[in-house]
Design an enzyme around this catalytic site. Structure first.
Site, mmCIF file in Angstrom:
data_model
loop_
_atom_site.group_PDB
_atom_site.id
_atom_site.type_symbol
_atom_site.label_atom_id
_atom_site.label_comp_id
_atom_site.label_asym_id
_atom_site.label_seq_id
_atom_site.Cartn_x
_atom_site.Cartn_y
_atom_site.Cartn_z
ATOM 1 C CB CYS A 166 -18.341 2.713 4.798
ATOM 2 S SG CYS A 166 -18.719 0.960 4.590
ATOM 3 C CE LYS A 170 -1.042 2.332 3.388
ATOM 4 N NZ LYS A 170 -1.415 2.932 4.690
ATOM 5 C CB CYS A 191 -24.687 5.001 3.284
ATOM 6 S SG CYS A 191 -23.755 4.476 1.819
ATOM 7 C CB CYS A 210 -26.367 1.574 6.899
ATOM 8 S SG CYS A 210 -25.027 0.367 7.022
ATOM 9 C CB CYS A 262 -24.816 -1.156 0.315
ATOM 10 S SG CYS A 262 -23.449 -1.859 1.288
#
Length: 288
Positions: A266, A196, A276, A273, A282
């Site tokens: 998230c 990463k 969102c 949620c 989702c």
């Protein structure tokens, strides 16, 4: 005296010969008796690596998760204000933009090393303290371990990071003239530098997209959205899975988008949620 005309059998054979090779010459010119190689070439299958070869991308059947484009667009909308911690205190904000390019690249790499298992706010503060001391390869090599540790504390695993920073900085001085490597393969060979970090270093320090930078946020959200064919166990597995289908022009953007989305909405525990925009599409959403 004129030459004797060939008989019927010989004439038929000659006609067949001419139709097969033309001009009575089914042999290499100037080399009597050696048959000419067939013009038909054998078909050889060529296996392209992903993204290589003309038209390779269009020829290879591509799996795509359902609704991913709409999910991505909604995440862009949620990230429009750019007010997550990564936006103000991420690694791309931690280096001295007025420093020489070689110094800037070193500071980017150091910030990435500090950021592992550490909140952006803590990394940013540690980088500011280091920069106040004059953050270069030479100043870090001259700094004793105790002073370096006190300066970067309380970043996660700070004792190990002191060791890795010193080792990596010495390698950069000896092998790269004080600069950082310009390939992922070389970057991940440095102590304390993972995939990463290497991909983000390529993005930020070298302005080169060699792959997708996947941290815990990207890993978690990719699995929640089912952006992987099957559940992945770690960020590196997720990187490979995403690079298999996600269009390359999105590789640079996806880390920034999902990291901020993971910091604000998230969340690792108790995701928001209800706030969102992707709640209805989702797979992991807690619908209320």
């Amino acid at each position: 005296m004129s030459a004797a005309r060939p008989g019927p059998a010989a004439s038929a054979a000659l006609r067949r010969l001419r139709s097969a090779g033309g001009n009575g010459g089914s042999q290499i010119q100037g080399t009597p008796g050696i048959p000419r190689r067939s013009r038909r070439r054998k078909s050889v299958a060529i296996a392209y690596e992903p993204g290589q070869g003309e038209g390779a991308e269009s020829r290879r059947p591509r799996w795509e998760p359902p609704n991913w484009r709409e999910q991505l667009e909604r995440i862009r909308e949620m990230r429009r204000s750019r007010d997550a911690p990564v936006d103000d205190m991420g690694v791309q904000k931690c280096y001295d933009s007025s420093a020489p390019p070689q110094v800037r690249r070193y500071q980017v790499l150091l910030a990435l090393m500090l950021s592992s298992q550490t909140k952006d706010q803590v990394t940013s503060a540690a980088m500011l303290r280091l920069r106040q001391r004059g953050l270069t390869v030479d100043t870090v090599l001259q700094m004793d371990d105790e002073t370096l540790g006190q300066t970067i504390y309380p970043v996660g695993f700070w004792r190990n990071k002191v060791k890795y920073i010193k080792q990596t900085t010495a390698i950069l001085k000896q092998k790269y003239g004080g600069d950082i490597p310009s390939t992922v393969e070389e970057l991940v060979q440095l102590p304390g530098v993972g995939p990463k970090m290497a991909h983000l270093a390529m993005h930020i320090a070298w302005d080169s997209v060699a792959g997708i930078a996947v941290d815990t946020h990207v890993h978690r959200i990719s699995n929640r959205l089912k952006w992987v064919k099957k559940e992945t166990k770690n960020p590196e597995e997720t990187r490979v899975a995403l690079e298999d289908w996600l269009p390359r022009e999105l590789w640079r953007e996806i880390n920034w988008l999902l990291v901020g989305f993971g910091q604000q909405t998230c969340l690792p525990v108790n995701p928001r949620c209800s706030q969102c925009l992707n709640q209805d599409i989702c797979p992991a959403a807690k619908r209320v």
